[in-house]
Motif scaffolding. Structure first.
Motif, PDB file in Angstrom:
ATOM      1  N   ARG A  29      -3.953  -2.358  -8.459  1.00 49.23           N
ATOM      2  CA  ARG A  29      -4.656  -3.639  -8.315  1.00 49.23           C
ATOM      3  C   ARG A  29      -5.799  -3.733  -9.321  1.00 49.23           C
ATOM      4  N   ASP A  42      -1.957   4.586  -7.133  1.00 48.75           N
ATOM      5  CA  ASP A  42      -1.757   4.027  -5.801  1.00 48.75           C
ATOM      6  C   ASP A  42      -2.017   2.518  -5.886  1.00 48.75           C
ATOM      7  N   ALA A  43      -1.853   1.841  -4.741  1.00 52.39           N
ATOM      8  CA  ALA A  43      -1.958   0.379  -4.750  1.00 52.39           C
ATOM      9  C   ALA A  43      -3.327  -0.081  -5.255  1.00 52.39           C
ATOM     10  N   ALA A  44      -4.371   0.607  -4.830  1.00 55.52           N
ATOM     11  CA  ALA A  44      -5.728   0.200  -5.245  1.00 55.52           C
ATOM     12  C   ALA A  44      -5.888   0.362  -6.757  1.00 55.52           C
ATOM     13  N   ASP A  83       0.806  -1.227   0.000  1.00 61.12           N
ATOM     14  CA  ASP A  83       0.000   0.000   0.000  1.00 61.12           C
ATOM     15  C   ASP A  83       0.837   1.273   0.000  1.00 61.12           C
ATOM     16  N   ASN A  84       2.094   1.176   0.455  1.00 63.26           N
ATOM     17  CA  ASN A  84       2.883   2.403   0.635  1.00 63.26           C
ATOM     18  C   ASN A  84       3.656   2.812  -0.616  1.00 63.26           C
TER      19      ASN A  84
END
Lengths: 127, 364
Positions: free
Chosen positions: A121, A116-118, A5-6
């Motif tokens: 994904r 970002d991670a989302a 996530d970071n």
């Protein structure tokens, strides 16, 4: 699939770990899995200028060669010697010991264009 | 996109699937190098059901094949097979294939999936003047290959024939896991191994039985990626890379296949007689000395030359040998082993040596 996530992520499956004016760059676990058995990684020398979206090196696997694209622009301040000695670490620890280069950011606002991670994904879920 | 009868099996095994010659095929399961090493040290199981299977039958079948191909299938004893090619009038290769003689008037030709249609078309035209007919069984025939030093020991308990009686490049009808198969001792890996031709749906139980029987002996499923690196180490050409319509068998280093002594004309004879004496290029093996890997399409140079003299057709980092190997076309006068060339890898030149093929030869 491991997507910390970071970190920030590019459409070319590189991750970016920002730390003040510098950022570490590597490839994602998804990219490493897609590339397969990595034979060696060709990285730029310290001091080289890289430009967002442009190639800064290649990963040679048994099956194919993949270009590495810089997620941001700047000057290379470090290249990971470890991947030269044991390239398999890129797949084994893509977000750790398998990092590739560190960049001194010349245009930090480029980070805003990354996912970002989302978001990343979602992107690979659609592939 | 065509799917083999084993498509669900590949997906359940976690294979990465790719489109290949119009088929949805596994390129790798757990990893290319692991699969490659399994075939060299134990055994690998391949689904090759995408390949073509064509029966040529009739009183004139042998004569028709002698006319259609560069070899003389009429000289094959029943149960034996040989590697052959079908060429165009100009000597260019339409496809490479294996021909099995199953009976006095019954042959099986196995072309590449990518060329199955053009081979069927060419064979139909060429058979027209003979008392022979073509039955393209590609879409109702499955093909599973078990390859590697432990292939025979894994397969033996499942088949109704003593494998010691099956010579290299021969085949026999038998039962495998209670399914009728044509069992052949052929392959494309440089290892001992077998290919099993069977009815479309029968491949599922044969596959399952071989996976179960082989698991304790190091057998794993292997995909097209490992198949490519295995055949490259073994110095075997791949159609579309080393072989194409612009290349003759002589240029590909396979002129020994061309049987000029057979009676009667055959398609491509005149052009091939010319090519024998004057090949325009020669296929060579290359060993690269640096870290770089030569890939298909990369230019080949004489040392320090500005203009390229040839092109890489296949290349990889050899999992068995530990260095980069490649095949390339160069001018015939520069094809001698020991010669030095350079390969253009992106913006650099990598030093390479012309070496004899195969790169890898099994020890027994």
């Amino acid at each position: 699939m491991d997507i910390p996530d970071n970190l920030k992520y590019s459409n070319e499956h590189e991750w970016l770990a920002v730390n003040g004016k510098t950022a570490k760059v590597g490839i994602t676990a998804y990219a490493a899995e897609q590339i397969g058995d990595i034979v060696f990684v060709d990285l730029p020398a310290v001091g080289t200028r890289v430009e967002a979206g442009k190639s800064f090196g290649v990963i040679e696997a048994v099956k194919s060669v993949s270009e590495l694209f810089a997620p941001v622009s700047g000057r290379v301040t470090a290249a990971n010697d470890g991947v030269g000695k044991s390239p398999e670490i890129v797949a084994a620890e893509p977000y750790g010991g398998g990092w590739l280069i560190e960049i001194e950011l010349s245009n930090p606002s480029e980070i805003d264009a990354l996912k970002d991670a989302a978001g990343y994904r979602d992107m690979i879920a659609g592939l | 996109m065509h799917r083999t009868a084993l498509n669900d099996r590949h997906r359940a095994l976690g294979a990465r699937m790719i489109p290949f010659a119009g088929w949805d095929m596994p390129v790798q399961y757990q990893g290319l190098v692991e699969e490659h090493r399994a075939v060299r040290s134990a055994a690998g199981l391949f689904d090759l059901s995408h390949m073509g299977e064509m029966y040529i039958t009739g009183p004139g079948a042998a004569e028709a094949l002698d006319y259609s191909l560069i070899t003389a299938p009429s000289k094959l004893a029943e149960g034996r097979a040989h590697y052959s090619m079908i060429c165009a009038d100009d000597g260019g290769v339409i496809d490479d294939l294996i021909v099995y003689r199953l009976g006095n008037e019954r042959f099986l030709a196995v072309p590449n999936a990518s060329n199955a249609e053009s081979v069927a078309t060419a064979l139909r035209e060429r058979l027209a003047g003979f008392d022979a007919k073509l039955d393209d069984a590609s879409m109702r025939t499955s093909l599973v290959a078990i390859q590697g030093p432990r292939a025979a020991e894994i397969l033996q308990p499942l088949v109704g024939v003593d494998l010691k009686t099956i010579k290299y490049y021969s085949g026999t009808p038998t039962l495998a896991c209670d399914m009728p198969v044509l069992l052949a001792r052929t392959g494309y890996t440089g290892e001992d191994g077998f290919e099993l031709f069977m009815a479309w749906d029968d491949s599922v139980s044969v596959w399952d039985a071989l996976i179960a029987a082989g698991a304790s002996r190091g057998l794993i499923p292997a995909g097209l990626g490992a198949r490519d690196t295995l055949r490259l180490e073994a110095g075997m050409p791949l159609y579309g890379q080393e072989l194409n319509r612009e290349t003759t068998p002589f240029e590909a280093g396979l002129g020994r296949l061309v049987n000029f002594a057979k009676p009667g004309d055959f398609v491509g004879r005149k052009a091939l007689e010319r090519s024998k004496g004057a090949p325009r290029k020669a296929l060579v093996g290359l060993r690269l000395s640096g870290r770089g890997i030569a890939r298909i399409g990369y230019p080949v140079y004489l040392p320090a030359a500005t203009d390229s003299c040839g092109t890489v057709t296949s290349g990889t980092s050899s999992p068995t040998l530990g260095f980069a190997i490649a095949m390339a076309y160069v001018p015939a006068q520069h094809a001698a082993a020991g010669g030095a060339v350079e390969v253009g890898i992106r913006d650099q030149r990598a030093v390479a040596e012309v070496v004899p093929m195969p790169f890898y030869r099994r020890s027994t």
